[in-house]
Motif scaffolding. Structure first.
Motif, short mmCIF file in Angstrom:
data_model
loop_
_atom_site.label_atom_id
_atom_site.label_comp_id
_atom_site.label_asym_id
_atom_site.label_seq_id
_atom_site.Cartn_x
_atom_site.Cartn_y
_atom_site.Cartn_z
N ASP A 59 -2.80 -0.18 -3.88
CA ASP A 59 -3.66 0.87 -3.36
C ASP A 59 -2.80 2.12 -3.14
O ASP A 59 -1.97 2.16 -2.23
CB ASP A 59 -4.27 0.39 -2.02
N GLU B 296 1.05 4.70 1.04
CA GLU B 296 0.32 5.66 1.90
C GLU B 296 1.33 6.59 2.57
O GLU B 296 2.52 6.34 2.57
CB GLU B 296 -0.50 4.91 2.96
N LYS B 297 0.79 7.68 3.15
CA LYS B 297 1.63 8.67 3.82
C LYS B 297 2.85 9.01 2.96
O LYS B 297 3.99 8.82 3.36
CB LYS B 297 2.10 8.16 5.19
N GLU C 267 -3.25 1.28 -9.48
CA GLU C 267 -4.56 0.66 -9.27
C GLU C 267 -4.74 -0.56 -10.18
O GLU C 267 -5.22 -1.62 -9.77
CB GLU C 267 -5.62 1.72 -9.58
N LYS D 234 0.87 -1.19 0.00
CA LYS D 234 0.00 0.00 0.00
C LYS D 234 0.90 1.24 0.00
O LYS D 234 1.85 1.32 0.78
CB LYS D 234 -0.88 -0.02 1.25
N GLU E 225 -2.73 5.93 -2.18
CA GLU E 225 -3.44 7.09 -1.63
C GLU E 225 -2.99 8.36 -2.37
O GLU E 225 -1.94 8.36 -3.02
CB GLU E 225 -3.08 7.27 -0.14
N SER E 226 -3.75 9.43 -2.23
CA SER E 226 -3.30 10.70 -2.81
C SER E 226 -2.07 11.18 -2.04
O SER E 226 -2.02 11.03 -0.81
CB SER E 226 -4.40 11.75 -2.70
#
Length: 919
Positions: free
Chosen positions: A532, A502-503, A527, A500, A534-535
């Motif tokens: 996954d 993220e952050k 995707e 993932k 994240e922005s």
């Protein structure tokens, strides 16, 4: 020294202080309160390990007929003997000759002048201190005196001193009176040893001895001498003719020069001559000014940086016009040619009979006294070819660089790319080049080979290969795939274990691009692959005022901004760099993230971004964040023979050194180790510095105290234990890159001993079984399909005919060679305590070429070695930015120069150190 030692040493002196052999006094009485120390027995000498013998041949795979660039050698005179003589050269006054280049010319003159005294014998001379004949010379010690005219430096090595001293100061009369500089040499030839040719036959039966290695060395020296007599440049076992059609300009005043490698090899099929195309780098011959303009990419002679020029020209050889004399450059004049004065001797004498001198400039001397027109040299420095206290100057335009002078500095990225592009040859083209080389060399006419009754076949050797089937791969959504032609892709496929993202945030170091579009495409591509994304939290643009600051400052300022704006530490940073190759921000940026902030980072240069580019980028990001892109089906089930049954640790070890000529840059040792058994696709890396040019890794086990080992292996073993469900490895498979055959015993007895010590230090009762395999890419054996223009198919394996007569080795071309001629990897199995069958071991090595997470192709060497190379290269770049005073710690390694500590690399933070940060 204990008491028994004291008794042995010197208590038995006689009256004159001389030892008396039999007059040992009785031992002194033992005091009542002392218990004598029992003298320790000397430990039994440890048996050294040697490379193991072959256990058999593999049988799996589809058979394929191949040709190889080994040419069969027949030796008829097996009862003959080579005689080895030592050669010593002296000047007339008894001083030994130290310059290497002159030896061949002196010995050629000995052979011309003293043919009768040598009984008409041909000899092979190595250019230095050894000479070989077939059968003995008339006497065991021979002394000769020879005179050489026109002693200048020699083409083959370029490091003898120039003999011409006609400098402008000597005037023209001297030049006319003595056109040549002649020198007298004394030569001593003395018998050293006999080498029976029978030793070659013994080696072919697997009984290698020092004699057999020496006999093969003699044969190689005969070939070198054969090339030297044709005026070739010699580089170890390769030789290069002065043929401009073999030169290719790679930029910067450097030419790639195509030549040939040739060496005799003992193989299962008998003695063979391995001939291959070889390339070396040479300085662009011709006018010195043209070379300097190309080397510095200067506009004209007046914009040349002369400090750099002096460094690059030192020791190069030039011919001066109009006399065509050859000299070695010792430096440049301090002043331009028009202002550089010297004292010119006059023909007339003064009233006291002293020779009169007049001060003239070098320019004036050549123009007015020698009547030579100079077009542009007046304002440029002169070339100095004299001694430090007695310079000899020539205007630069009268100097031309001699051909075939090696360029030994590191090539730039662009030069290397140009060299690869211009020197590659398709298989059929390479075969025809080699066939022509054999014809031109005409070895059958070489007198020494004839006197050994040696004949060399003109036909490529036929070998039987086998093509191993590609292993089945597992992707996401339970999808299976069989690679075709060593390749696969992720079009419409998901990654097996997507991480993932993220952050995270984007950092832009002044790269010009549409960042919003890039983020959109990056997230969309992720995707589709099942990641996954994240922005991103933010995009950090570099402040304009720091654009021209040093790289370290730019990185520091960027981190200050990140820390000021982000709510917490990011897990991932995507860094946009302005240049694709050699960006000087790369190393300080990586170092900051990995060793100070514990952040996973990916760099990119957003010049040509498309779907394929983003997919490749995401493969790297996913691996770094702990995901898996694909797995072998046998790893997933798990059903890898031998490896899946018992906890097995796989190691990849490599040492990378500074460029040639950089003798003070520490070498970088990298060891990658597998984790999460039964997987063989996940790795971590440990990287350390060690003494420059040291090939054996000396930090595998590094005992600091009774309870502490600070070596690389301990990290690998502990991580394996933690990541593999608290299991210790019962089997350790070591893949070692970059060592030559002469170093195999050191790998088995120095490196393996350290690994065993590291295991014992963790648990004295733990004795894992070891497999040690060396991978070599730096060899000259190639394979060809007899009636097809393509390279051999991926998965081609050869373990017969051209392999070692006794030891366990095989060649594997795991990858699809798309350009040029495929270079197989030569695997040497030095030790196998596990007891793999040949098929299982070859299958494992082949499979490990399919687990490289960065690409969607089989790679040419096992993934653990590739990863070790990547890790060593990445951290090696940090060294350029290290402040030595800050990093050289007291427990640094010691370099060969003495007690100079080797600067240590900063350790990686705990989060990234077990990740695939090197991907």
């Amino acid at each position: 020294m204990d008491s028994s030692e004291q008794e042995k040493n010197g208590v038995t002196e006689g009256k004159n202080g001389a030892p008396e052999p039999d007059a040992l006094p009785p031992p002194p009485p033992v005091p009542p309160n002392v218990t004598p120390i029992k003298a320790e027995q000397e430990p039994a000498k440890k048996r050294l390990r040697v490379p193991m013998a072959r256990r058999g041949l593999g049988t799996k795979g589809q058979k394929i007929q191949l040709l190889t660039n080994h040419f069969k050698v027949a030796v008829k005179n097996v009862d003959g003997q080579f005689f080895h003589y030592s050669v010593a050269l002296f000047y007339e006054d008894g001083r030994p000759v130290d310059g290497k280049g002159i030896g061949r010319r002196v010995l050629d003159r000995v052979q011309e002048t003293y043919d009768t005294e040598l009984a008409g014998k041909e000899f092979a001379y190595d250019g230095e201190k050894s000479l070989f004949t077939v059968g003995p010379l008339p006497r065991n010690k021979l002394e000769f005196t020879v005179v050489l005219e026109d002693v200048t430096s020699n083409r083959n090595t370029g490091n003898s001193s120039p003999g011409g001293h006609e400098s402008p100061n000597d005037g023209d009369r001297k030049r006319l009176r003595r056109p040549y500089q002649s020198k007298t040499f004394k030569v001593e030839i003395s018998f050293a040893a006999k080498i029976p040719m029978q030793a070659i036959g013994n080696a072919l039966r697997g009984q290698e001895t020092e004699n057999s290695q020496e006999a093969l060395r003699v044969l190689d020296i005969i070939l070198r001498q054969h090339a030297a007599k044709q005026g070739c440049l010699l580089v170890r076992q390769s030789y290069f003719h002065n043929e401009p059609r073999n030169f290719a300009d790679v930029g910067g005043g450097v030419l790639g020069c195509r030549g040939f490698h040739s060496s005799f090899r003992t193989t299962q099929g008998g003695l063979s001559l391995n001939i291959d195309v070889s390339t070396t780098m040479i300085i662009q011959p011709g006018p010195v000014v043209d070379f300097l303009i190309a080397n510095q990419n200067a506009r004209d002679p007046y914009s040349i940086d002369w400090v750099k020029a002096k460094r690059v020209l030192k020791n190069l050889r030039v011919k001066t016009s109009p006399t065509n004399q050859e000299y070695k450059i010792t430096g440049l004049s301090e002043k331009p040619c028009k202002d550089q004065m010297f004292s010119l001797k006059q023909r007339s004498r003064d009233d006291d009979g002293e020779v009169q001198t007049v001060e003239v400039s070098v320019y004036e001397y050549f123009v007015n006294y020698r009547n030579i027109e100079l077009r542009y040299s007046g304002d440029l420095p002169c070339i100095n070819v004299g001694k430090p206290k007695r310079p000899t100057y020539f205007p630069i335009e009268l100097c031309a660089l001699v051909s075939l002078q090696r360029y030994t500095k590191a090539l730039s990225t662009f030069q290397r790319a140009s060299l690869v592009e211009k020197s590659r040859q398709k298989p059929q083209e390479r075969m025809s080049t080699l066939t022509t080389a054999l014809k031109i060399n005409n070895y059958d006419e070489e007198p020494l080979l004839r006197s050994c009754s040696i004949t060399i076949s003109r036909n490529f050797t036929e070998v039987d290969g086998r093509v191993l089937p590609a292993p089945r791969l597992k992707f996401g959504n339970g999808e299976d795939f069989f690679p075709r032609n060593g390749r696969w892709n992720f079009n419409n496929k998901r990654l097996l274990q997507p991480a993932k993202i993220e952050k995270w945030a984007i950092v832009n170091f002044s790269a010009r691009c549409d960042i919003r579009g890039l983020v959109r495409d990056f997230m969309k591509c992720g995707e589709m692959k099942g990641i996954d994304v994240e922005s991103p939290f933010d995009v950090f643009e570099e402040n304009q005022q720091y654009r021209r600051a040093p790289p370290l400052v730019r990185v520091e300022k960027m981190f200050e901004e990140i820390q000021a704006k982000l709510p917490g530490a990011p897990k991932f940073l995507l860094c946009l760099l302005p240049e694709r190759k050699n960006c000087d921000l790369y190393a300080p940026w990586k170092k900051k993230n990995l060793s100070e902030y514990d952040i996973v980072t990916q760099c990119m240069a957003p010049t040509r971004v498309n779907d394929q580019y983003l997919t490749n980028l995401l493969l790297k990001v996913n691996a770094k964040l702990g995901g898996l892109n694909s797995l072998l089906a046998v790893e997933h089930s798990p059903s890898i023979p031998v490896v899946s049954k018992v906890p097995t640790l796989i190691l990849g070890m490599d040492v990378s050194h500074g460029s040639p000529g950089q003798s003070d840059i520490p070498s970088i040792a990298a060891v990658v180790s597998s984790r999460q058994w039964p997987l063989i696709s996940k790795y971590r890396a440990s990287v350390r510095t060690q003494s420059p040019k040291l090939e054996m890794i000396d930090t595998l086990y590094k005992r600091v105290s009774d309870t502490e080992d600070d070596g690389i292996l301990r990290e690998a073993l502990l991580d394996f234990y933690v990541s593999s469900g608290k299991r210790k490895p019962d089997q350790i498979i070591i893949f070692r890159d970059g060592v030559s055959e002469s170093q195999f015993n050191q790998v088995l007895n120095i490196e393996l001993d350290q690994i065993i010590e590291a295991c014992k230090f963790l648990d004295e009762n733990w004795s894992p079984k070891f497999v040690v395999i060396v991978a070599q890419k730096n060899h000259h054996t190639k394979f060809f399909q007899p009636n097809a223009p393509e390279n051999v198919p991926p998965g081609t394996i050869i373990d017969n005919k051209v392999c070692h007569p006794k030891n366990y080795d095989f060649y594997l071309c795991a990858h699809a060679g798309m350009i040029g001629t495929t270079r197989p990897t030569h695997y040497h199995v030095l030790l196998d305590e596990v007891g793999f069958s040949p098929d299982d071991l070859q299958e494992l090595v082949h499979s490990l070429s399919y687990v490289y997470q960065r690409s969607t192709t089989a790679i040419s060497v096992v993934a653990p070695i590739c990863y070790a190379h990547l890790a060593a290269t990445q951290l090696g770049q940090w060294m350029k930015f290290e402040d030595t005073s800050e990093t050289s710690s007291s427990h640094g390694g010691v370099s060969h120069a003495g007690s100079v500590p080797v600067p240590q690399l900063p350790r990686l933070k705990e989060n990234v150190c077990n990740s695939m940060f090197f991907c």
